[in-house]
Design an enzyme around this catalytic site. Structure first.
Site, PDB file in Angstrom:
ATOM      1  N   LYS A 177       0.947  -1.170   0.098  1.00 43.26           N
ATOM      2  CA  LYS A 177      -0.063   0.208   0.012  1.00 43.26           C
ATOM      3  C   LYS A 177       0.719   1.427  -0.228  1.00 43.26           C
ATOM      4  CE  LYS A 177      -1.991   1.930   4.061  1.00 43.26           C
ATOM      5  NZ  LYS A 177      -1.453   3.094   3.618  1.00 43.26           N
ATOM      6  N   ASN A 178       1.632   1.297   0.749  1.00 45.10           N
ATOM      7  CA  ASN A 178       2.483   2.487   1.088  1.00 45.10           C
ATOM      8  C   ASN A 178       3.550   3.066  -0.582  1.00 45.10           C
ATOM      9  OD1 ASN A 178       1.550   2.928   3.611  1.00 45.10           O
ATOM     10  ND2 ASN A 178       3.113   2.816   5.010  1.00 45.10           N
ATOM     11  N   ARG A 199      -4.744  10.824   4.892  1.00 45.91           N
ATOM     12  CA  ARG A 199      -3.280  11.297   4.893  1.00 45.91           C
ATOM     13  C   ARG A 199      -2.766  11.553   3.691  1.00 45.91           C
ATOM     14  NH1 ARG A 199      -1.874  13.552   9.248  1.00 45.91           N
ATOM     15  NH2 ARG A 199      -0.274  13.892   8.328  1.00 45.91           N
ATOM     16  N   CYS A 203      -4.150  12.916  13.830  1.00 48.65           N
ATOM     17  CA  CYS A 203      -4.641  11.188  13.716  1.00 48.65           C
ATOM     18  C   CYS A 203      -4.780  10.393  15.117  1.00 48.65           C
ATOM     19  CB  CYS A 203      -4.803  10.322  12.771  1.00 48.65           C
ATOM     20  SG  CYS A 203      -2.308   9.616  12.405  1.00 48.65           S
ATOM     21  N   ARG A 227       0.897  14.636  13.495  1.00 49.14           N
ATOM     22  CA  ARG A 227       1.458  13.863  12.075  1.00 49.14           C
ATOM     23  C   ARG A 227       1.759  15.425  11.141  1.00 49.14           C
ATOM     24  NH1 ARG A 227      -0.719   8.259   9.810  1.00 49.14           N
ATOM     25  NH2 ARG A 227       1.417   8.554   9.096  1.00 49.14           N
ATOM     26  N   ASP A 235       5.148   0.380  11.915  1.00 47.14           N
ATOM     27  CA  ASP A 235       3.787  -0.202  11.569  1.00 47.14           C
ATOM     28  C   ASP A 235       3.852  -1.743  12.148  1.00 47.14           C
ATOM     29  OD1 ASP A 235       2.588   2.467  10.370  1.00 47.14           O
ATOM     30  OD2 ASP A 235       3.323   1.310   8.074  1.00 47.14           O
ATOM     31  N   VAL A 277       8.881   6.405  16.990  1.00 50.07           N
ATOM     32  CA  VAL A 277       8.490   7.765  15.319  1.00 50.07           C
ATOM     33  C   VAL A 277       7.709   8.213  15.542  1.00 50.07           C
ATOM     34  CG1 VAL A 277       7.930   7.048  12.929  1.00 50.07           C
ATOM     35  CG2 VAL A 277       9.562   5.973  14.706  1.00 50.07           C
ATOM     36  N   ARG A 328      -8.336  -0.261   4.474  1.00 55.46           N
ATOM     37  CA  ARG A 328      -7.628   0.648   4.235  1.00 55.46           C
ATOM     38  C   ARG A 328      -6.600   0.306   4.105  1.00 55.46           C
ATOM     39  NH1 ARG A 328      -6.084   5.575   8.575  1.00 55.46           N
ATOM     40  NH2 ARG A 328      -4.265   5.068   6.285  1.00 55.46           N
TER      41      ARG A 328
HETATM   42  C1  UD1 Z   1       4.365   6.732   6.466  1.00 59.70           C
HETATM   43  C2  UD1 Z   1       3.663   6.144   6.663  1.00 59.70           C
HETATM   44  C3  UD1 Z   1       3.498   5.244   7.761  1.00 59.70           C
HETATM   45  C4  UD1 Z   1       4.244   5.154   8.499  1.00 59.70           C
HETATM   46  C5  UD1 Z   1       4.655   5.732   8.338  1.00 59.70           C
HETATM   47  C6  UD1 Z   1       6.728   5.916   9.022  1.00 59.70           C
HETATM   48  C7  UD1 Z   1       2.573   6.283   3.606  1.00 59.70           C
HETATM   49  C8  UD1 Z   1       1.762   7.009   3.320  1.00 59.70           C
HETATM   50  N1  UD1 Z   1       2.946   6.098   5.625  1.00 59.70           N
HETATM   51  O1  UD1 Z   1       4.402   8.073   7.048  1.00 59.70           O
HETATM   52  O2  UD1 Z   1       2.492   3.714   7.500  1.00 59.70           O
HETATM   53  O3  UD1 Z   1       3.980   4.918   9.785  1.00 59.70           O
HETATM   54  O4  UD1 Z   1       5.785   6.240   7.365  1.00 59.70           O
HETATM   55  O5  UD1 Z   1       7.787   4.664   9.108  1.00 59.70           O
HETATM   56  O6  UD1 Z   1       3.888   5.863   3.616  1.00 59.70           O
HETATM   57  N2  UD1 Z   1       7.467  14.608  10.853  1.00 59.70           N
HETATM   58  C9  UD1 Z   1       7.594  15.680  10.695  1.00 59.70           C
HETATM   59  N3  UD1 Z   1       7.483  16.570   9.888  1.00 59.70           N
HETATM   60  C10 UD1 Z   1       7.155  16.443   8.665  1.00 59.70           C
HETATM   61  C11 UD1 Z   1       6.582  14.940   8.155  1.00 59.70           C
HETATM   62  C12 UD1 Z   1       7.086  13.907   9.064  1.00 59.70           C
HETATM   63  O7  UD1 Z   1       7.587  15.759  12.064  1.00 59.70           O
HETATM   64  O8  UD1 Z   1       6.427  17.560   7.760  1.00 59.70           O
HETATM   65  C13 UD1 Z   1       7.846  13.352  11.486  1.00 59.70           C
HETATM   66  C14 UD1 Z   1       6.609  12.547  12.590  1.00 59.70           C
HETATM   67  O9  UD1 Z   1       5.670  13.495  12.988  1.00 59.70           O
HETATM   68  C15 UD1 Z   1       7.016  11.344  12.821  1.00 59.70           C
HETATM   69  C16 UD1 Z   1       8.679  10.785  11.955  1.00 59.70           C
HETATM   70  O10 UD1 Z   1       8.752  12.125  11.122  1.00 59.70           O
HETATM   71  O11 UD1 Z   1       7.014  11.835  14.505  1.00 59.70           O
HETATM   72  C17 UD1 Z   1       7.906  10.077  10.330  1.00 59.70           C
HETATM   73  O12 UD1 Z   1       6.984  10.126   9.976  1.00 59.70           O
HETATM   74  P1  UD1 Z   1       6.659  10.312   8.058  1.00 59.70           P
HETATM   75  O13 UD1 Z   1       7.180   9.094   8.048  1.00 59.70           O
HETATM   76  O14 UD1 Z   1       5.951  11.748   7.542  1.00 59.70           O
HETATM   77  O15 UD1 Z   1       5.474   9.400   8.291  1.00 59.70           O
HETATM   78  P2  UD1 Z   1       4.575   9.632   6.626  1.00 59.70           P
HETATM   79  O16 UD1 Z   1       4.908   9.900   5.344  1.00 59.70           O
HETATM   80  O17 UD1 Z   1       2.963  10.629   7.079  1.00 59.70           O
END
Ligand code: UD1
Length: 425
Positions: A22-23, A92, A116, A121, A304, A326, A396
């Site tokens: 999915k990701n 998201r 969420c 996030r 995850d 994370v 999902r």
């Molecule tokens: C993706 C995955 C999700 C997984 C996560 C971490 C997809 C669609 N989803 O989510 O399943 O759980 O990676 O492996 O691929 N952060 C910031 N600022 C930002 C972006 C992120 O501070 O602009 C922080 C987040 O709060 C979190 C960390 O970075 O603590 C990692 O998040 P991120 O890797 O961005 O997760 P997603 O990409 O949303």
């Protein structure tokens, strides 16, 4: 709302085919926005998030023919650059259209994803990176608005490795003028899969899968075919299903080399694994040992898989400490596991599990996708009947989960809304 009803305590046996990731599918679908020409994407998992991304591309004006595991997309016809709240609020990852829309069409308006169940996030790193590439970014009425005639290559440092942030910036940089370097990039296999697809379409990207990705922008990309990589989290979830029920399962069409940290941790817990190039055989030990786990960005242990491992550790002997680094509040499943008899204490970012405990079936509530998977696994191991409410979370991200588990001998069924008896909560 549908619910899943499981009668637990049956060791699982047999083989499961792993679906596409999915990701990886989501950014790959979003990236079709970067060019006209036909993109044929196969091995798409049949899950709601993938349908939602297809719907979003359709709303933007792309031609989308999506059937089963295959989609044919031509985004040459895009007529809107606005991703509406109604869709973004259900997923998201819709924010993944921001980079491609901006790079290809010079502007994008994307509803700001809300918080969420697993934490706040933010998307600040996506926005800061795009601003560094020359975009004017503003926030209006709950929408992110970004504009740039043509993005310029830039040196970008991510304060923390972000998966969708890295993907958004890599897609945007593919059409920017000049070279972009993303430092402290996320290294997940899904990022490599996206980069491979972009390169097939004419992008110049090196370093995907390492923490420095260099993208030399090109004027335009073209369409191409792509087969999505297998889902490592689905693979991990079925491994834990085998382990927690003390069964023996074989997972076909997976990529064990994307799961090194999990496989090592399962072995440390006493699970027997035989690994081939695209298959894993698991034979669960009669006794499991408690282990410590710390979630980290790839190649560290995946967040995850945290909920599933907390469920598994309830069956292991001794104390296990699972530390979540994370996401800030990703222990919503713990309260529900306790209702099934688990002994778990939360100490800040750590879950301390004392085992083994004999879980007993109970009505439980799913709070997010992976928490739901953790509850299904607990239900498979528990004595008696477990009812899982709010199963739309599972839909999902897991393709035909009940069917796959039934194929392994589980007693699991879905009760449709209306057919269900009144629940207790
Ligand atoms: C993706 C995955 C999700 C997984 C996560 C971490 C997809 C669609 N989803 O989510 O399943 O759980 O990676 O492996 O691929 N952060 C910031 N600022 C930002 C972006 C992120 O501070 O602009 C922080 C987040 O709060 C979190 C960390 O970075 O603590 C990692 O998040 P991120 O890797 O961005 O997760 P997603 O990409 O949303």
């Amino acid at each position: 709302m549908d619910r899943i009803v499981i009668t637990g305590g049956i060791p699982l046996h047999g083989e499961v085919e792993i679906s596409g990731a999915k990701n990886a599918a989501l950014p790959i679908l979003a990236s079709t926005i970067l060019s006209g020409g036909e993109c044929v994407i196969t091995n798409l998992p049949r899950v709601v998030d993938v349908l939602t991304m297809g719907k979003l591309l359709g709303i933007l004006g792309a031609k989308v023919q999506h059937e089963g595991n295959r989609a044919v997309i031509d985004a040459g016809t895009i007529s809107s650059t606005q991703a509406p709240y109604d869709l973004v609020k259900t997923m998201r990852a819709s924010v993944l259209v921001l980079g491609p829309l901006l790079a290809r069409w010079g502007e994008a308006t994307v509803s700001m994803p809300g918080g969420c169940a697993i934490g706040s996030r933010p998307v600040n790193l996506h926005l800061a990176g795009l601003a560094k590439m020359g975009a004017e970014v503003s926030m209006e009425h709950g929408y992110i608005r970004a504009k740039a005639k043509r993005l310029r290559g830039a040196q970008i440092y991510c304060d923390t490795p972000t998966v969708t942030g890295t993907e958004n910036l890599m897609m945007a940089a593919s059409l920017a003028e000049g070279t972009t370097v993303i430092e402290n990039a996320a290294k997940e296999p899904e990022i490599v899969d996206l980069a491979n697809f972009l390169v097939k379409r004419g992008a110049r990207i090196v370093g995907a899968g390492t923490d420095v990705i260099t993208i030399e922008g090109v004027r335009e990309l073209h369409g191409s075919d792509h087969d999505v990589i297998p889902d490592r989290i689905e693979t991990g979830t079925y491994l834990v299903a085998g382990a927690i029920t003390r069964g023996a399962v074989t997972l076909n069409r997976c990529r064990p080399n994307h799961l090194d940290a999990l496989l090592m941790k399962l072995r440390e817990a006493g699970v027997e694994l035989k690994v081939e190039q695209d298959r894993i055989h698991l034979n669960a030990a009669s006794r499991l040992k408690g282990i410590d786990i710390r979630t980290l960005p790839y190649p560290g242990f995946p967040t995850d898989m945290q909920a599933q491992m907390v469920a598994l550790m309830t069956a292991a002997e001794g104390t296990s400490v699972i530390t979540e680094t994370v996401f800030e509040s990703r222990f919503m499943h713990v309260e529900e596991l306790r209702r099934m008899g688990a002994e778990i204490k939360i100490e800040g970012t750590r879950a301390v599990v004392t085992g083994p405990t004999k879980l007993t079936g109970a009505p439980v509530m799913a709070s997010d996708l992976r928490a739901s998977a953790g509850l299904v696994l607990a239900g498979l191991a528990a004595e008696g009947t477990t009812e899982i409410l709010r199963v739309y979370h599972l839909d999902r991200g897991y393709e035909r989960m009940e069917e796959k588990l039934r194929g392994l001998g589980a007693t699991i069924a879905r009760q449709k809304e209306g057919a269900a008896q009144a629940g207790t909560r």
